[in-house]
Design a protein around this motif. Structure first.
Motif, PDB file in Angstrom:
ATOM      1  N   ILE A   9      44.572  44.287  28.693  1.00  0.00           N
ATOM      2  CA  ILE A   9      43.627  43.270  29.140  1.00  0.00           C
ATOM      3  C   ILE A   9      43.537  43.386  30.646  1.00  0.00           C
ATOM      4  N   LEU A  10      42.333  43.487  31.164  1.00  0.00           N
ATOM      5  CA  LEU A  10      42.139  43.512  32.603  1.00  0.00           C
ATOM      6  C   LEU A  10      41.489  42.200  33.012  1.00  0.00           C
ATOM      7  N   ALA A  11      42.191  41.432  33.829  1.00  0.00           N
ATOM      8  CA  ALA A  11      41.690  40.134  34.278  1.00  0.00           C
ATOM      9  C   ALA A  11      40.553  40.350  35.274  1.00  0.00           C
ATOM     10  N   VAL A  12      39.388  39.797  34.961  1.00  0.00           N
ATOM     11  CA  VAL A  12      38.206  39.967  35.818  1.00  0.00           C
ATOM     12  C   VAL A  12      37.751  38.601  36.319  1.00  0.00           C
ATOM     13  N   SER A  13      37.826  38.437  37.631  1.00  0.00           N
ATOM     14  CA  SER A  13      37.361  37.184  38.235  1.00  0.00           C
ATOM     15  C   SER A  13      35.867  37.248  38.527  1.00  0.00           C
ATOM     16  N   ILE A  39      40.132  46.014  27.734  1.00  0.00           N
ATOM     17  CA  ILE A  39      39.346  44.817  27.440  1.00  0.00           C
ATOM     18  C   ILE A  39      39.281  43.975  28.714  1.00  0.00           C
ATOM     19  N   ALA A  40      38.076  43.794  29.226  1.00  0.00           N
ATOM     20  CA  ALA A  40      37.891  42.924  30.390  1.00  0.00           C
ATOM     21  C   ALA A  40      37.961  41.479  29.912  1.00  0.00           C
ATOM     22  N   CYS A  41      38.630  40.642  30.692  1.00  0.00           N
ATOM     23  CA  CYS A  41      38.761  39.238  30.307  1.00  0.00           C
ATOM     24  C   CYS A  41      38.492  38.347  31.514  1.00  0.00           C
ATOM     25  N   HIS A  42      37.552  37.447  31.349  1.00  0.00           N
ATOM     26  CA  HIS A  42      37.266  36.449  32.375  1.00  0.00           C
ATOM     27  C   HIS A  42      37.609  35.081  31.806  1.00  0.00           C
ATOM     28  N   VAL A  43      38.375  34.304  32.568  1.00  0.00           N
ATOM     29  CA  VAL A  43      38.702  32.940  32.156  1.00  0.00           C
ATOM     30  C   VAL A  43      37.696  32.026  32.840  1.00  0.00           C
ATOM     31  N   ASP A  44      36.864  31.387  32.046  1.00  0.00           N
ATOM     32  CA  ASP A  44      35.811  30.521  32.580  1.00  0.00           C
ATOM     33  C   ASP A  44      36.394  29.148  32.870  1.00  0.00           C
ATOM     34  N   MET A  45      36.678  28.911  34.144  1.00  0.00           N
ATOM     35  CA  MET A  45      37.265  27.638  34.562  1.00  0.00           C
ATOM     36  C   MET A  45      36.200  26.569  34.782  1.00  0.00           C
ATOM     37  N   GLY A  46      34.948  26.916  34.553  1.00  0.00           N
ATOM     38  CA  GLY A  46      33.879  25.931  34.672  1.00  0.00           C
ATOM     39  C   GLY A  46      33.372  25.707  36.085  1.00  0.00           C
ATOM     40  N   PHE A  47      33.704  26.610  37.001  1.00  0.00           N
ATOM     41  CA  PHE A  47      33.244  26.458  38.377  1.00  0.00           C
ATOM     42  C   PHE A  47      31.760  26.791  38.480  1.00  0.00           C
ATOM     43  N   ASN A  51      28.927  32.718  37.793  1.00  0.00           N
ATOM     44  CA  ASN A  51      27.886  32.892  36.786  1.00  0.00           C
ATOM     45  C   ASN A  51      28.374  33.872  35.723  1.00  0.00           C
ATOM     46  N   THR A  52      28.820  33.339  34.596  1.00  0.00           N
ATOM     47  CA  THR A  52      29.350  34.204  33.540  1.00  0.00           C
ATOM     48  C   THR A  52      28.265  35.056  32.889  1.00  0.00           C
ATOM     49  N   GLU A  62      27.467  48.282  31.000  1.00  0.00           N
ATOM     50  CA  GLU A  62      28.431  49.362  31.212  1.00  0.00           C
ATOM     51  C   GLU A  62      29.183  49.753  29.936  1.00  0.00           C
ATOM     52  N   GLY A  63      28.923  49.052  28.831  1.00  0.00           N
ATOM     53  CA  GLY A  63      29.588  49.361  27.572  1.00  0.00           C
ATOM     54  C   GLY A  63      31.071  49.009  27.570  1.00  0.00           C
ATOM     55  N   ILE A  64      31.425  47.936  28.253  1.00  0.00           N
ATOM     56  CA  ILE A  64      32.816  47.517  28.386  1.00  0.00           C
ATOM     57  C   ILE A  64      33.115  46.411  27.368  1.00  0.00           C
ATOM     58  N   SER A  65      34.209  46.575  26.639  1.00  0.00           N
ATOM     59  CA  SER A  65      34.661  45.496  25.749  1.00  0.00           C
ATOM     60  C   SER A  65      35.101  44.341  26.625  1.00  0.00           C
ATOM     61  N   TYR A  66      34.709  43.130  26.245  1.00  0.00           N
ATOM     62  CA  TYR A  66      35.062  41.988  27.091  1.00  0.00           C
ATOM     63  C   TYR A  66      35.229  40.717  26.276  1.00  0.00           C
ATOM     64  N   MET A  67      35.904  39.763  26.906  1.00  0.00           N
ATOM     65  CA  MET A  67      36.054  38.431  26.346  1.00  0.00           C
ATOM     66  C   MET A  67      35.923  37.448  27.504  1.00  0.00           C
ATOM     67  N   ILE A  68      35.186  36.393  27.284  1.00  0.00           N
ATOM     68  CA  ILE A  68      35.129  35.289  28.236  1.00  0.00           C
ATOM     69  C   ILE A  68      35.743  34.107  27.508  1.00  0.00           C
ATOM     70  N   ILE A  69      36.866  33.643  28.036  1.00  0.00           N
ATOM     71  CA  ILE A  69      37.651  32.638  27.325  1.00  0.00           C
ATOM     72  C   ILE A  69      37.751  31.348  28.130  1.00  0.00           C
ATOM     73  N   GLU A  70      38.147  30.298  27.436  1.00  0.00           N
ATOM     74  CA  GLU A  70      38.351  28.993  28.052  1.00  0.00           C
ATOM     75  C   GLU A  70      39.790  28.897  28.557  1.00  0.00           C
ATOM     76  N   PRO A  71      40.035  28.072  29.560  1.00  0.00           N
ATOM     77  CA  PRO A  71      41.410  27.866  30.030  1.00  0.00           C
ATOM     78  C   PRO A  71      42.204  27.044  29.016  1.00  0.00           C
ATOM     79  N   PRO A  72      43.524  26.959  29.206  1.00  0.00           N
ATOM     80  CA  PRO A  72      44.340  26.146  28.292  1.00  0.00           C
ATOM     81  C   PRO A  72      43.885  24.685  28.304  1.00  0.00           C
ATOM     82  N   PRO A  73      44.133  23.957  27.227  1.00  0.00           N
ATOM     83  CA  PRO A  73      43.733  22.542  27.166  1.00  0.00           C
ATOM     84  C   PRO A  73      44.276  21.691  28.313  1.00  0.00           C
TER      85      PRO A  73
END
Length: 132
Positions: A9-13, A39-47, A51-52, A62-73
């Motif tokens: 997982i590569l953290a993408v800001s 797998i690129a992963c962006h955590v959407d903190m709602g800022f 712009n997600t 770019e054909g990159i596998s990715y996930m945009i996820i929510e932060p912990p509750p």
């Protein structure tokens, strides 16, 4: 540090550091004698300033596998009283939790020397210590 068959997982800001690392890791697959899943992963903190949709468009183009996820509750419950340390901790926690769920055995963060110094200073100023 990367082995054949790793699931990373590569953290993408969305900043230049993480997008540059993503490009390097993707291009590296073309010439190294090993394969790994990235797998690129962006955590959407709602800022409002992130712009997600732009990230989604970039990953898909770019054909990159990715996930945009929510932060912990816990982030949602206390997001009015957050600081840089709290936000950073919750982003990392979300990525670590995701790694466990999808079986990723490595996580890559795009930190450089300035980030290390900045983190140390933030910890000293706001947490009263230089490390964990």
């Amino acid at each position: 540090m990367i082995s054949d068959g790793d699931k990373i997982i590569l953290a993408v800001s969305g900043g230049k550091d993480s997008l540059c690392l993503l490009r390097i890791m993707q291009e590296r697959l073309k010439f190294v004698p090993i394969t790994y899943e990235l797998i690129a992963c962006h955590v959407d903190m709602g800022f409002s300033w992130v712009n997600t949709d732009i990230l989604r468009t970039h990953f898909e183009k770019e054909g990159i596998s990715y996930m945009i996820i929510e932060p912990p509750p816990a982030w949602q419950e206390q997001k009015d009283a957050f600081d840089c340390f709290w936000c950073s901790w919750n982003r990392r926690k979300a990525i670590f939790d995701l790694a466990g769920k999808i079986g990723a055995n490595k996580i890559a963060f795009a930190h450089h020397m300035d980030d290390i110094i900045e983190t140390m200073l933030l910890n000293l100023f706001f947490q009263g210590r230089s490390g964990r």
